[in-house]
Design a protein around this motif. Structure first.
Motif, PDB file in Angstrom:
ATOM      1  N   SER A   1      22.538 -20.136 -39.031  1.00 17.90           N
ATOM      2  CA  SER A   1      23.712 -20.713 -40.198  1.00 17.90           C
ATOM      3  C   SER A   1      23.408 -22.164 -40.486  1.00 17.90           C
ATOM      4  CB  SER A   1      24.978 -20.426 -39.721  1.00 17.90           C
ATOM      5  OG  SER A   1      25.355 -21.157 -38.499  1.00 17.90           O
ATOM      6  N   LEU A   2      22.483 -22.778 -39.767  1.00 18.69           N
ATOM      7  CA  LEU A   2      22.248 -24.177 -40.009  1.00 18.69           C
ATOM      8  C   LEU A   2      21.655 -24.223 -41.429  1.00 18.69           C
ATOM      9  CD1 LEU A   2      21.180 -25.533 -36.739  1.00 18.69           C
ATOM     10  CD2 LEU A   2      23.356 -25.605 -37.865  1.00 18.69           C
TER      11      LEU A   2
ATOM     12  N   GLY B   1      27.229 -17.270 -39.206  1.00 19.20           N
ATOM     13  CA  GLY B   1      27.730 -18.072 -38.166  1.00 19.20           C
ATOM     14  C   GLY B   1      28.933 -17.715 -37.593  1.00 19.20           C
TER      15      GLY B   1
ATOM     16  N   ARG C   1      30.274 -17.667 -33.782  1.00 21.86           N
ATOM     17  CA  ARG C   1      30.241 -18.792 -33.059  1.00 21.86           C
ATOM     18  C   ARG C   1      30.587 -20.210 -33.926  1.00 21.86           C
ATOM     19  NH1 ARG C   1      23.582 -19.532 -33.346  1.00 21.86           N
ATOM     20  NH2 ARG C   1      23.667 -19.608 -35.519  1.00 21.86           N
TER      21      ARG C   1
ATOM     22  N   THR D   1      29.556 -22.567 -36.246  1.00 22.87           N
ATOM     23  CA  THR D   1      28.747 -23.529 -35.839  1.00 22.87           C
ATOM     24  C   THR D   1      29.530 -24.838 -36.443  1.00 22.87           C
ATOM     25  OG1 THR D   1      26.717 -21.928 -36.119  1.00 22.87           O
ATOM     26  CG2 THR D   1      26.375 -24.475 -36.189  1.00 22.87           C
ATOM     27  N   SER D   2      29.369 -25.883 -35.792  1.00 28.62           N
ATOM     28  CA  SER D   2      30.181 -27.105 -36.096  1.00 28.62           C
ATOM     29  C   SER D   2      29.166 -27.845 -37.247  1.00 28.62           C
ATOM     30  CB  SER D   2      30.221 -28.022 -34.951  1.00 28.62           C
ATOM     31  OG  SER D   2      29.027 -28.428 -34.300  1.00 28.62           O
TER      32      SER D   2
ATOM     33  N   ASP E   1      32.673 -31.318 -31.797  1.00 21.96           N
ATOM     34  CA  ASP E   1      31.373 -31.606 -31.549  1.00 21.96           C
ATOM     35  C   ASP E   1      31.150 -32.983 -31.379  1.00 21.96           C
ATOM     36  OD1 ASP E   1      28.899 -31.413 -30.833  1.00 21.96           O
ATOM     37  OD2 ASP E   1      28.249 -29.844 -32.386  1.00 21.96           O
TER      38      ASP E   1
END
Length: 96
Positions: free
Chosen positions: A2-3, A32, A35, A37-38, A68
């Motif tokens: 997802s980054l 994402g 999870r 994602t931050s 994070d």
């Protein structure tokens, strides 16, 4: 996974294509979702900043910082945009 879409979303926002940026952020969040994602939160914050939503940008960046702190510290020192981001949101009364 997802980054990449969220990083590309920020690039699109910088080029003025906010529609594409928003669609890419939605895709990144979907990819994402399990999870959360931050880094997606970080990039959403930057997109809000580029769009002029400084309150939203600061709120999301505080969320990223809380979830994070290690990556917040890393990106704060390595991103070429963070210094300007922090100045802009602080000047608007929304410190991170």
């Amino acid at each position: 996974m997802s980054l990449e879409p969220s990083n590309y979303a920020f690039c699109c926002a910088l080029q003025g294509d906010m529609e594409k940026a928003k669609a890419l952020l939605e895709a990144a969040e979907f990819i994402g979702a399990k999870r959360k994602t931050s880094i997606v939160i970080f990039n959403r914050s930057l997109v809000c900043w580029v769009a002029g939503d400084l309150a939203g940008a600061a709120s999301l960046m505080r969320d990223f910082k809380g979830k994070d702190p290690k990556n917040f510290a890393f990106y704060s020192s390595s991103s070429q945009y963070m210094e300007k981001f922090m100045k802009d949101v602080s000047a608007a009364g929304h410190p991170v």
